[in-house]
Design an enzyme around this catalytic site. Structure first.
Site, PDB file in Angstrom:
ATOM      1  N   ASP A  31       0.848  -1.190   0.000  1.00 15.23           N
ATOM      2  CA  ASP A  31       0.000   0.000   0.000  1.00 15.23           C
ATOM      3  C   ASP A  31       0.886   1.244   0.000  1.00 15.23           C
ATOM      4  OD1 ASP A  31      -3.215   0.540   1.012  1.00 15.23           O
ATOM      5  OD2 ASP A  31      -1.799   2.212   1.045  1.00 15.23           O
ATOM      6  N   ASN A  88     -13.008  -2.853   2.603  1.00 16.90           N
ATOM      7  CA  ASN A  88     -13.913  -1.712   2.755  1.00 16.90           C
ATOM      8  C   ASN A  88     -14.880  -1.710   1.577  1.00 16.90           C
ATOM      9  OD1 ASN A  88     -12.460  -0.759   5.041  1.00 16.90           O
ATOM     10  ND2 ASN A  88     -10.974   0.234   3.697  1.00 16.90           N
ATOM     11  N   VAL A  97     -10.908   3.012  -3.872  1.00 13.47           N
ATOM     12  CA  VAL A  97     -10.566   2.445  -5.190  1.00 13.47           C
ATOM     13  C   VAL A  97     -11.615   1.390  -5.513  1.00 13.47           C
ATOM     14  CG1 VAL A  97      -8.845   1.202  -6.544  1.00 13.47           C
ATOM     15  CG2 VAL A  97      -8.097   2.883  -4.839  1.00 13.47           C
ATOM     16  N   HIS A 101     -10.502  -5.298  -3.320  1.00 10.18           N
ATOM     17  CA  HIS A 101      -9.183  -5.580  -2.755  1.00 10.18           C
ATOM     18  C   HIS A 101      -9.311  -5.809  -1.260  1.00 10.18           C
ATOM     19  CE1 HIS A 101      -9.871  -1.215  -2.556  1.00 10.18           C
ATOM     20  NE2 HIS A 101      -9.191  -1.260  -1.425  1.00 10.18           N
ATOM     21  N   HIS A 103      -7.064  -5.523   2.339  1.00  5.74           N
ATOM     22  CA  HIS A 103      -5.879  -5.036   3.037  1.00  5.74           C
ATOM     23  C   HIS A 103      -5.367  -6.152   3.948  1.00  5.74           C
ATOM     24  CE1 HIS A 103      -6.778  -0.641   2.215  1.00  5.74           C
ATOM     25  NE2 HIS A 103      -7.977  -1.162   2.043  1.00  5.74           N
TER      26      HIS A 103
HETATM   27  P1  AMP Z   1      -9.594   1.492   0.082  1.00  2.00           P
HETATM   28  O1  AMP Z   1      -9.573   2.856   0.722  1.00  2.00           O
HETATM   29  O2  AMP Z   1     -10.055   0.380   0.986  1.00  2.00           O
HETATM   30  O3  AMP Z   1     -10.336   1.522  -1.243  1.00  2.00           O
HETATM   31  O4  AMP Z   1      -8.087   1.123  -0.230  1.00  2.00           O
HETATM   32  C1  AMP Z   1      -7.376   1.711  -1.268  1.00  2.00           C
HETATM   33  C2  AMP Z   1      -5.946   1.705  -0.848  1.00  2.00           C
HETATM   34  O5  AMP Z   1      -5.153   1.919  -2.000  1.00  2.00           O
HETATM   35  C3  AMP Z   1      -5.562   2.800   0.153  1.00  2.00           C
HETATM   36  O6  AMP Z   1      -5.078   2.196   1.358  1.00  2.00           O
HETATM   37  C4  AMP Z   1      -4.473   3.605  -0.582  1.00  2.00           C
HETATM   38  O7  AMP Z   1      -3.439   4.006   0.268  1.00  2.00           O
HETATM   39  C5  AMP Z   1      -3.997   2.609  -1.614  1.00  2.00           C
HETATM   40  N1  AMP Z   1      -3.424   3.191  -2.818  1.00  2.00           N
HETATM   41  C6  AMP Z   1      -3.869   4.268  -3.523  1.00  2.00           C
HETATM   42  N2  AMP Z   1      -3.093   4.480  -4.591  1.00  2.00           N
HETATM   43  C7  AMP Z   1      -2.139   3.510  -4.581  1.00  2.00           C
HETATM   44  C8  AMP Z   1      -1.026   3.186  -5.425  1.00  2.00           C
HETATM   45  N3  AMP Z   1      -0.738   3.907  -6.517  1.00  2.00           N
HETATM   46  N4  AMP Z   1      -0.254   2.140  -5.081  1.00  2.00           N
HETATM   47  C9  AMP Z   1      -0.517   1.407  -3.977  1.00  2.00           C
HETATM   48  N5  AMP Z   1      -1.555   1.649  -3.150  1.00  2.00           N
HETATM   49  C10 AMP Z   1      -2.343   2.691  -3.435  1.00  2.00           C
END
Ligand code: AMP
Ligand code: ZN
Length: 115
Positions: A31, A88, A97, A101, A103
């Site tokens: 992340d 989430n 996003v 996915h 975490h």
């Molecule tokens: P969520 O908020 O559960 O949708 O998780 C999305 C996650 O993607 C967050 O923890 C961000 O920090 C992570 N994230 C966003 N952009 C990137 C990226 N370019 N590379 C790796 N992780 C990312």
């Protein structure tokens, strides 16, 4: 690859990611904003926007997500102290996003309930 999807782009190699595992169905990368000493994103290659969009055919895939989480936690050495696998779903739960996915968080004491 679904257009304008950040995780599809990372999976395709169009945007760099610190990839720690990949197989036919799942890709795991660090992340970008870690919330624990170990913070990985376990991402199915298949573009599924949210948990609400999962189909019956995706059930086995999610089983593999959890088995892979356990394997990585053991490999990285934080399995015994405890770790968390988090999904989430939708904005109210913190999803930012729209590509399913999970975490994988470890390496520190976790609190409950989550924020
Ligand atoms: P969520 O908020 O559960 O949708 O998780 C999305 C996650 O993607 C967050 O923890 C961000 O920090 C992570 N994230 C966003 N952009 C990137 C990226 N370019 N590379 C790796 N992780 C990312
Ligand atoms: Zn996608």
């Amino acid at each position: 690859m679904t257009d304008n999807c950040l995780f599809c782009k990372i999976i395709a190699g169009a945007i760099p990611g610190k990839i720690v595992h990949q197989d036919e169905e799942l890709v795991v990368f660090e992340d970008i904003a870690p919330q624990a000493p170990f913070h990985y994103l376990i991402v199915p290659r298949k573009h599924i926007p949210t948990t609400l969009d999962m189909a019956e055919v995706d059930e086995a895939l999610i089983g593999r997500v959890f088995r892979l989480a356990a394997r990585l936690a053991r490999q990285m050495g934080f399995a015994e102290e405890g770790f968390r696998v988090v999904n989430n779903c939708n904005a109210g739960a913190g999803q930012t996003v729209w590509h399913l996915h999970f975490h994988l968080l470890g390496g520190r004491k976790m609190t409950w309930p989550p924020g």
